[in-house]
Design a protein around this motif. Structure first.
Motif, short mmCIF file in Angstrom:
data_model
loop_
_atom_site.label_atom_id
_atom_site.label_comp_id
_atom_site.label_asym_id
_atom_site.label_seq_id
_atom_site.Cartn_x
_atom_site.Cartn_y
_atom_site.Cartn_z
N ASP A 277 0.81 -1.22 0.00
CA ASP A 277 0.00 0.00 0.00
C ASP A 277 0.85 1.27 0.00
O ASP A 277 0.36 2.35 0.34
N ALA A 278 2.10 1.16 -0.39
CA ALA A 278 2.99 2.32 -0.36
C ALA A 278 2.55 3.38 -1.36
O ALA A 278 1.94 3.07 -2.40
N VAL A 279 2.86 4.62 -1.05
CA VAL A 279 2.63 5.72 -1.98
C VAL A 279 3.77 5.80 -2.99
O VAL A 279 3.58 6.24 -4.12
N SER A 280 4.96 5.36 -2.61
CA SER A 280 6.13 5.45 -3.48
C SER A 280 6.14 4.35 -4.55
O SER A 280 6.11 3.16 -4.22
N PRO A 281 6.22 4.72 -5.84
CA PRO A 281 6.37 3.70 -6.88
C PRO A 281 7.65 2.87 -6.71
O PRO A 281 7.69 1.71 -7.12
N TYR A 282 8.68 3.45 -6.11
CA TYR A 282 9.92 2.71 -5.87
C TYR A 282 9.66 1.56 -4.90
O TYR A 282 10.12 0.44 -5.12
N LEU A 283 8.95 1.84 -3.82
CA LEU A 283 8.62 0.78 -2.88
C LEU A 283 7.67 -0.24 -3.50
O LEU A 283 7.83 -1.46 -3.30
N LEU A 284 6.72 0.22 -4.28
CA LEU A 284 5.78 -0.70 -4.92
C LEU A 284 6.51 -1.65 -5.87
O LEU A 284 6.12 -2.82 -6.00
N ILE B 229 18.37 2.34 0.13
CA ILE B 229 17.81 3.62 -0.30
C ILE B 229 18.00 3.78 -1.80
O ILE B 229 19.11 3.56 -2.32
N GLY B 230 16.97 4.17 -2.49
CA GLY B 230 17.07 4.41 -3.93
C GLY B 230 15.90 5.24 -4.41
O GLY B 230 15.23 5.91 -3.63
N TYR B 231 15.64 5.18 -5.71
CA TYR B 231 14.49 5.90 -6.27
C TYR B 231 14.03 5.20 -7.53
O TYR B 231 14.74 4.38 -8.12
N ALA C 267 15.14 -5.68 7.18
CA ALA C 267 15.39 -4.97 5.93
C ALA C 267 14.40 -3.82 5.77
O ALA C 267 13.19 -4.01 5.90
N VAL C 268 14.92 -2.64 5.46
CA VAL C 268 14.11 -1.43 5.31
C VAL C 268 14.35 -0.86 3.93
O VAL C 268 15.49 -0.65 3.51
N LYS C 269 13.28 -0.58 3.21
CA LYS C 269 13.37 0.01 1.88
C LYS C 269 12.91 1.47 1.96
O LYS C 269 11.83 1.79 2.47
#
Length: 634
Positions: free
Chosen positions: A7-14, A45-47, A76-78
């Protein structure tokens, strides 16, 4: 295994939601689990448009055996660096203790209290080209955590202390201890930066020791262009010319790629960022007026087309367009952008990172309003004001607090707004006000700046004139992690310099000394660092340049309730006049009704400003002392 990224807002996390890695989003929950399990935290960490982030996701994080080892021995944390810029800044500063090759993906191993004890960037599934495999890294970190815990704790403490010291050094002196960026120091910085320009291809980094990737360095170019130093202006125009003629610019869509990997800007890194193109739109419009050359205006038109065409989404402008896409069914970096226009139409477009970032959108609509007024493009001004209104309604509360750093399809991110969101958005609103004369934009900008000034005044330790209302990222704060260790600016102005610039403009409109004091204090704190390294502090140097000269103000008042300007000529003439008055000049066309409303709201520049004889009337002022009014001639 729960899917915490679904349910993330970030497309990177999705994009990582289907990895076999048990990812946590950034938050206290991950560190609490690490404390309970007594394991290290792996922060990745990325984008979304980062090529090597894609590669590590496909090769490393999709490997079931590596994922199982990561899940068993770590939490692990994204993190999307664009959604959490303060988190990214904090761990970049820490990672500099372990590697000189900083970049993304950024891979950081921390203690359960968030303190880094090892870091790197891209790690492949198999060792290659001198880069250890991710499995080897996991083994080494696990061994250290299990058998040399005291050494790990000592490393983490020493890194944290070094980052804190870096923060103190970066913020520099203030008050009586600070040495002002006066005209002489600014001219010296401009000449030094111009001297570092590549004399053949433009940009910074010249033979025989070209250092690698060549970035547009928009804030630094803006400083050169507005410095008033002839050789600096020539260097900026030369660089803008060479960039526009290079492979860095997409000849089809008109947008610019993130950087070139060769000295001639060739073989670009193909993602296209909102912030680069917003900053370049402003620069090319300014260059068109400064040089009188239409080719710069043509480049600006192409950038505006890319911003309002390719990057437009429902709520504003997308953060970026991907470097990778499928061409004839094969996913490759840059292949789409190497196709001619006709062939592109037959292929799927590279994906957008469709999240709407508050600060970056402020940077973009401010640039569009500024460029539209200068070049007579009222359609850009209309687009900019509409975007500003929509984001004021969805991203900003009535009391001036930012509601969110980002949104996606109308859903707000839980990420705390950063100082840059307040600064870039407020400065963008002021650009829209100066282009439209609509009081609501000036009032909203003042509200945002006031919120940061009040937050700084209320802080237990007031390090700068501005602070994020509510204290910024709660996890960083809870763990005592420094998020402002490196105040330098690369691709776009930082929170401190953009708020200083917004305060400078507000002072010129209100005559409220609070804003002038805040702007000068912020600049003074970074003065020495900016003088030493102008390439890294272009935004600060631009504000300092504007503050160093005479305050000139141009108000044009039109009769009636609206500033009627059907073909844009009146506003364009006024904008060009202001541009010719110097870096610190401010000008605006307002209706009599707007002038009255602004004066009533405390914007002292507009007191007793009327259209005399029913004609557009200009008031040219020097530090609020105005010449006799006269008819404004287009």
């Amino acid at each position: 295994m729960p899917n915490r990224l679904a349910d993330a807002v970030s497309p990177y996390l999705l994009a990582h939601a289907q990895n076999p890695v048990d990812w946590h989003p950034w938050g206290e929950e991950a560190f609490a689990e690490a404390r309970e399990r007594d394991v290290p935290v792996f922060v990745s960490i990325g984008y979304a448009t980062c090529h090597w982030c894609h590669v590590m996701a496909r090769e490393t994080f999709s490997d079931p055996s590596l994922a199982a080892r990561l899940n068993a021995g770590f939490v692990a944390v994204k993190v999307d660096r664009e959604e959490h810029p303060d988190v990214d800044a904090a761990y970049l500063a820490a990672a500099s203790a372990f590697t000189r090759s900083l970049g993304w993906p950024l891979s950081v191993f921390t203690t359960p209290d968030g303190r880094a004890f090892f870091a790197g960037t891209y790690f492949p599934p198999q060792a290659s080209g001198g880069i250890p495999s991710f499995g080897q890294i996991l083994d080494a970190v696990t061994d250290a955590w299990t058998h040399r815990r005291d050494d790990v704790a000592d490393t983490a403490s020493r890194v944290a202390a070094a980052v804190e010291e870096l923060g103190r050094d970066g913020r520099g002196a203030s008050g009586a201890e600070a040495r002002a960026l006066d005209a002489d120091r600014l001219a010296a910085a401009a000449r030094a930066l111009a001297g570092a320009e590549d004399p053949e291809f433009g940009g910074f980094g010249s033979p025989p020791d070209f250092p690698g990737p060549k970035f547009p360095a928009v804030p630094a170019l803006g400083f050169l262009l507005g410095s008033g130093v002839r050789e600096a202006e020539r260097a900026a125009l030369h660089t803008l010319d060479r960039m526009a003629a290079s492979a860095l610019r997409d000849p089809v869509d008109g947008g610019f790629f993130r950087y070139g990997t060769r000295r001639d800007w060739g073989v670009p890194h193909y993602e296209r960022m909102l912030y680069d193109n917003a900053g370049l739109l402003r620069l090319y419009a300014d260059a068109a007026v400064l040089s009188g050359e239409s080719r710069f205006a043509d480049v600006a038109k192409g950038i505006a087309s890319f911003l309002f065409g390719t990057l437009r989404v429902a709520d504003g402008l997308a953060s970026a367009q991907d470097s990778e896409s499928e061409v004839d069914g094969v996913r490759r970096e840059g292949a789409y952008y190497q196709l001619p226009a006709e062939a592109r139409s037959e292929q799927p477009r590279p994906a957008l990172d469709a999240k709407v970032l508050t600060g970056w959108n402020g940077l973009a609509f401010g640039a569009a309003a500024h460029a539209g007024a200068l070049l007579g493009r009222l359609d850009w001004v209309v687009d900019a004001s509409g975007m500003a209104d929509r984001l004021l309604a969805s991203h900003v509360a009535a009391d001036g607090r930012m509601l969110t750093r980002a949104s996606l399809d109308g859903r707000a991110s839980l990420a705390a707004p950063a100082l840059e969101d307040y600064g870039l958005f407020a400065r963008g609103l002021l650009d829209v006000f100066l282009a439209t004369g609509e009081p609501r934009f000036a009032q909203a900008a003042r509200m945002l700046v006031d919120a940061t000034l009040d937050a700084a005044a209320d802080a237990q330790e007031q390090r700068t004139p501005f602070a994020v209302p509510g204290g910024g990222d709660p996890v960083l704060s809870a763990h005592g992690l420094v998020s402002d260790a490196d105040p330098s600016e690369g691709a776009y102005p930082g929170g401190l310099s953009s708020l200083a610039d917004a305060s400078r403009v507000l002072y010129s409109l209100t005559d409220d000394e609070r804003y002038d004091t805040a702007a000068r204090t912020a600049v003074s704190q970074l003065a020495d660092a900016a003088a030493r390294s102008p390439i890294a502090f272009g935004g600060v140097l631009q504000v300092a340049t504007a503050l160093s000269g005479e305050l000139l103000q141009l108000v044009v008042v039109t009769p009636g309730a609206t500033a009627v300007d059907g073909d844009g000529r009146l506003r364009r003439t006024a904008a060009e006049r202001v541009q010719g008055l110097g870096a610190g000049a401010v000008g605006v066309v307002v209706s009599e009704k707007a002038a009255s409303a602004l004066a009533s709201a405390g914007f002292g520049l507009f007191e007793a400003r009327t259209a005399i004889g029913g004609e557009p009337t200009e008031y040219l002022c020097r530090g609020f002392v105005c010449e006799l009014p006269r008819t404004f001639v287009v």
